[in-house]
Design an enzyme around this catalytic site. Structure first.
Site, PDB file in Angstrom:
ATOM      1  N   ASP A  57       0.870  -1.169   0.000  1.00 33.38           N
ATOM      2  CA  ASP A  57       0.000   0.000   0.000  1.00 33.38           C
ATOM      3  C   ASP A  57       0.910   1.222   0.000  1.00 33.38           C
ATOM      4  OD1 ASP A  57      -1.694   2.120   0.471  1.00 33.38           O
ATOM      5  OD2 ASP A  57      -2.587   1.288   2.289  1.00 33.38           O
ATOM      6  N   VAL A  58       1.008   1.909  -1.131  1.00 33.52           N
ATOM      7  CA  VAL A  58       1.981   2.995  -1.253  1.00 33.52           C
ATOM      8  C   VAL A  58       1.598   4.212  -0.418  1.00 33.52           C
ATOM      9  CG1 VAL A  58       2.731   2.220  -3.527  1.00 33.52           C
ATOM     10  CG2 VAL A  58       0.958   3.998  -3.345  1.00 33.52           C
ATOM     11  N   ASN A  84       4.262   4.690 -10.519  1.00 34.84           N
ATOM     12  CA  ASN A  84       3.114   4.585 -11.410  1.00 34.84           C
ATOM     13  C   ASN A  84       1.769   4.438 -10.716  1.00 34.84           C
ATOM     14  OD1 ASN A  84       1.670   3.666 -14.012  1.00 34.84           O
ATOM     15  ND2 ASN A  84       1.568   1.826 -12.750  1.00 34.84           N
ATOM     16  N   TYR A 152      -8.072  14.395  -9.482  1.00 36.82           N
ATOM     17  CA  TYR A 152      -7.048  13.778 -10.326  1.00 36.82           C
ATOM     18  C   TYR A 152      -6.156  14.848 -10.953  1.00 36.82           C
ATOM     19  CZ  TYR A 152      -5.054  10.827 -14.019  1.00 36.82           C
ATOM     20  OH  TYR A 152      -4.190  10.156 -14.855  1.00 36.82           O
ATOM     21  N   LYS A 156      -2.092  15.441 -10.417  1.00 39.01           N
ATOM     22  CA  LYS A 156      -1.133  15.267 -11.504  1.00 39.01           C
ATOM     23  C   LYS A 156      -0.331  16.544 -11.758  1.00 39.01           C
ATOM     24  CE  LYS A 156      -1.784  10.934 -12.217  1.00 39.01           C
ATOM     25  NZ  LYS A 156      -0.705   9.974 -11.887  1.00 39.01           N
TER      26      LYS A 156
END
Length: 247
Positions: A57-58, A84, A152, A156
């Protein structure tokens, strides 16, 4: 390239899986990371059979620490992080976006990317020979938004700041950092593109996609440069998608 070692996050599907298979075919040693073990093992079965599979789990600092500790223990060094892992989140008008949904996207796309970059940076700085490369997965949303994508898009844009700071802070340690911004690669995440997605003018329209293998080849090109050279930003997109001009 047989001695090169890469960590790929989000390696259980989509772009992450395609990049992992491309690097494996080129002789890289791989560590496959993602939330669920079975998709990671499926990636290994598809062509990265000698890879280390590390469910991670990043968004959890302890889990990320364990990922890079296992990488160091198994391979002794790290040459590449393909950063990623991420999520689009459900398309939602700004006024209806729940705080929990905003937080989930920010935690995965930004905090997770930072934690993994930090773990890779520490390992690359401390190893001998020193150095390595980090490639962040941005998005064309790092340049322009889609409707109803505020979480999102914001994350980004933030990933671009992460990329620039890592590039600067990595210079003394031979740590290079670049970013790939992808538009409409054909994956499970973009299945709706061929059916129809909302456009800036409110219409619902199908959009062209491209083979995700073309993205993977671009990441490999970025990864295999000597550390004295860096592709700072690369944009790879379906040629006819509505991005340049008025669509």
């Amino acid at each position: 390239m047989s001695q090169q070692v890469a960590v790929v996050t989000g390696a259980g599907s989509g772009v992450g899986r395609a990049v992992a298979l491309e690097l494996a075919a080129a002789g890289w040693q791989l560590v496959l990371a993602g939330r669920r073990g079975e998709p990671l093992r499926e990636t290994a079965r598809l062509g990265a059979g000698s890879a280390a599979v590390v469910p991670t789990d990043v968004t959890d600092p302890a889990a990320v620490d364990a990922l890079f500790a296992e990488t160091a223990e198994r391979f002794g060094r790290l040459d590449l992080l393909f950063n990623n892992a991420g999520t689009f989140g459900a398309p939602t008008p700004v006024e209806d976006l729940a705080y929990a949904e905003w937080r989930a996207v920010v935690e995965l796309n930004l905090t997770g990317a930072f934690l993994c970059a930090q773990g890779a940076f520490r390992q690359m700085k401390g190893q001998r020979p020193q150095g390595g490369r980090i490639i962040n997965n941005g998005s064309i949303s790092a340049h322009v938004p889609r409707p109803h994508s505020i979480a999102y898009t914001a994350t980004k844009h933030a990933v671009t700041g992460l990329t620039r700071s890592l590039s600067l802070d990595g210079r003394p340690y031979r740590i290079a950092c670049g970013q790939i911004d992808i538009g409409n690669a054909a994956t499970d995440m973009t299945e709706a593109m061929s059916v129809g997605v909302r456009q800036a003018d409110g219409r619902i329209a199908a959009e062209p996609t491209m083979d995700v293998a073309d993205v993977a080849r671009t990441v490999r090109q970025m990864a295999e440069l000597p550390l004295e050279a860096n592709i700072q930003f690369a944009t790879v997109l379906a040629t006819a998608m509505p991005y340049i001009g008025r669509g």
